[in-house]
Design an enzyme around this catalytic site. Structure first.
Site, short mmCIF file in Angstrom:
data_model
loop_
_atom_site.label_atom_id
_atom_site.label_comp_id
_atom_site.label_asym_id
_atom_site.label_seq_id
_atom_site.Cartn_x
_atom_site.Cartn_y
_atom_site.Cartn_z
CB VAL A 127 51.51 57.96 44.57
CG1 VAL A 127 50.84 56.65 44.23
CG2 VAL A 127 51.83 58.00 46.05
CG PHE A 128 54.59 58.92 39.02
CD1 PHE A 128 54.31 59.56 37.84
CD2 PHE A 128 55.16 59.63 40.06
CE1 PHE A 128 54.61 60.90 37.68
CE2 PHE A 128 55.47 60.98 39.91
CZ PHE A 128 55.19 61.62 38.71
CB CYS A 129 49.23 54.84 40.27
SG CYS A 129 49.62 55.71 41.75
CB THR A 130 48.53 52.30 35.67
OG1 THR A 130 49.78 52.81 35.18
CG2 THR A 130 47.56 52.13 34.51
#
Ligand SMILES: *[C@@H]1O[C@H](CO)[C@@H](O)[C@H](O)[C@H]1NC(C)=O
Ligand SMILES: *[C@@H]1O[C@H](CO)[C@@H](O)[C@H](O)[C@H]1NC(C)=O
Ligand SMILES: *[C@@H]1O[C@H](CO)[C@@H](O)[C@H](O)[C@H]1NC(C)=O
Length: 375
Positions: A127-130
């Site tokens: 999960v790559f997120c901001t």
């Protein structure tokens, strides 16, 4: 005048067309009074009826097979079923119920209960997120997040869920239907949370490496009755009613992986990014809790420690910070600045599955499905 009107009409058509791919997530209510085995039937049925099994659950299965070859998954099916029995609370019953619904719809031979269990153990590790938490001069707290994922097609499983008891909402979340944990959630008039993966530093192969390591960690943890991050967050949303108690719990509990937890509350300066190691907050900077202050009206995290540099080949943080810095305390808003900054190039990317905007005090929770791949 006519020309201006025509141009305005043209522009609005153009804007509608270019943003047509972004749609509000479908909304469902999951009653916690209903037996665990049937609570997810409505949303599972919707996803399969709307997108077909092939364009919903099959996408995730393909991802499982990209990490663990199908014959291997078949071999470890008994182990996965053992683990399912160890899941905390009602998670195991919910997963069984989801599998039953899929079976009733005629797709039971396409996905086994063990595979669905594996999906619940492996989802959260790429999960790559901001995430952004902010407060404006009127004291309103905003929390926004993008969830980026390397599996294509998760859009076709994304839903906004109201978890209710006696007809009242207890907490809300953005869910990938089939996965019973929460990576984004809010307790109305309480607090909100979003999880961002804390990347290890093998960028070239980060996704696959993290997924496999994450899966192994999750398997070991489940084997000892531990919960995944998604299940832990869901349970915390259910048990903790306010920001300070939530932060205490999010700091203390043993986790199965290092993560960032962005949290917002309802009162002045109730906003923070918690940098977690497995056992406790990372002590290398401000004891792991990076809070809003009178001078800092927002905190923002992607997948790297905020006190460290970000890698050049994954710099979503600078564009997001640059965007947020255009706004002062007076001009911050959820649907204005926060959504705009989460829609800036790189921050919004081909991997972005959804954007959720939250304001616990006003009970605002809105998820938009992003479709950057679709013209
Ligand atoms: C999502 O569903 C739509 C409609 O069924 C389909 O056209 C699209 O290919 C699906 N996306 C993926 C990645 O499967
Ligand atoms: C990434 O993994 C591939 C395949 O395992 C390997 O060939 C490559 O050298 C790795 N790249 C880095 C930078 O470690
Ligand atoms: C937060 O919740 C706990 C337990 O529900 C309660 O004891 C405490 O007083 C609350 N704190 C605030 C600041 O409301």
């Amino acid at each position: 005048m006519k020309i201006t009107a025509a141009l305005t009409a043209f522009t609005s058509i153009f804007i509608t067309l270019t943003s047509a791919a972004d749609v509000a997530a479908p909304k469902f209510s999951v009653s916690l009074d209903e037996p665990a085995s049937s609570r997810w039937a409505e949303s599972v049925t919707f996803m399969i009826d709307t997108y077909g099994f092939e364009h919903s659950f099959q996408n995730v299965l393909n991802y499982v097979y990209s990490l663990l070859p199908e014959p291997l998954v078949e071999k470890i099916e008994p182990l996965l079923l053992d683990l399912l029995r160890e899941f905390p609370g009602e998670a195991g019953e919910e997963i069984k119920g989801i599998h039953q619904t899929i079976t009733d719809l005629g797709y039971g031979d396409q996905i086994s209960l063990g595979e669905l269990t594996a999906i619940n153990l492996m989802y959260e590790f790429t999960v790559f997120c901001t995430s952004i938490v902010a407060e404006n001069s009127a004291g309103e707290l905003f929390h926004g997040r993008n969830l980026d994922y390397s599996i294509s097609g998760l859009q076709n499983l994304t839903a906004q869920i109201d978890f209710t008891r006696s007809g009242e909402t207890v907490y809300k979340g953005t869910e990938f239907v089939g996965y019973v944990g929460l990576l984004t959630g809010m307790r109305p008039n309480g607090w909100s949370v979003s999880v961002d993966q804390r990347a290890t530093y093998d960028f070239a192969n980060a996704t696959k490496k993290d997924s496999l390591e994450g899966l192994v960690e999750n398997l070991l943890s489940a084997a000892t009755g531990g919960s995944t991050i998604g299940m832990f967050l869901r349970n915390t949303l259910e048990s903790e009613t306010n920001f300070s108690n939530a932060v205490t719990k999010l700091k203390k509990e043993k986790l199965i992986a290092p993560v960032y937890l962005t949290v917002a509350g309802t009162n002045h300066l109730e906003g923070a990014v918690i940098t977690r190691n497995r056992l406790r907050p990372d002590q290398s900077h401000r004891e792991g809790v990076w809070s809003l202050t009178e001078d800092d009206h927002f905190r923002l995290v992607t997948n790297y420690d905020h006190w460290d540099d970000v890698p050049e080949d994954d710099n979503r943080r600078d564009p997001a910070n640059d965007c947020m810095n255009q706004y002062d305390f007076d001009s911050l808003s959820l649907t204005g600045s926060i959504y705009e900054c989460l829609s800036t190039a790189l921050v919004l990317n081909k991997g972005t599955v959804y954007t959720t905007l939250m304001n616990p005090k006003e009970d605002i929770f809105e998820t938009t499905i992003r479709n950057q791949n679709t013209p």
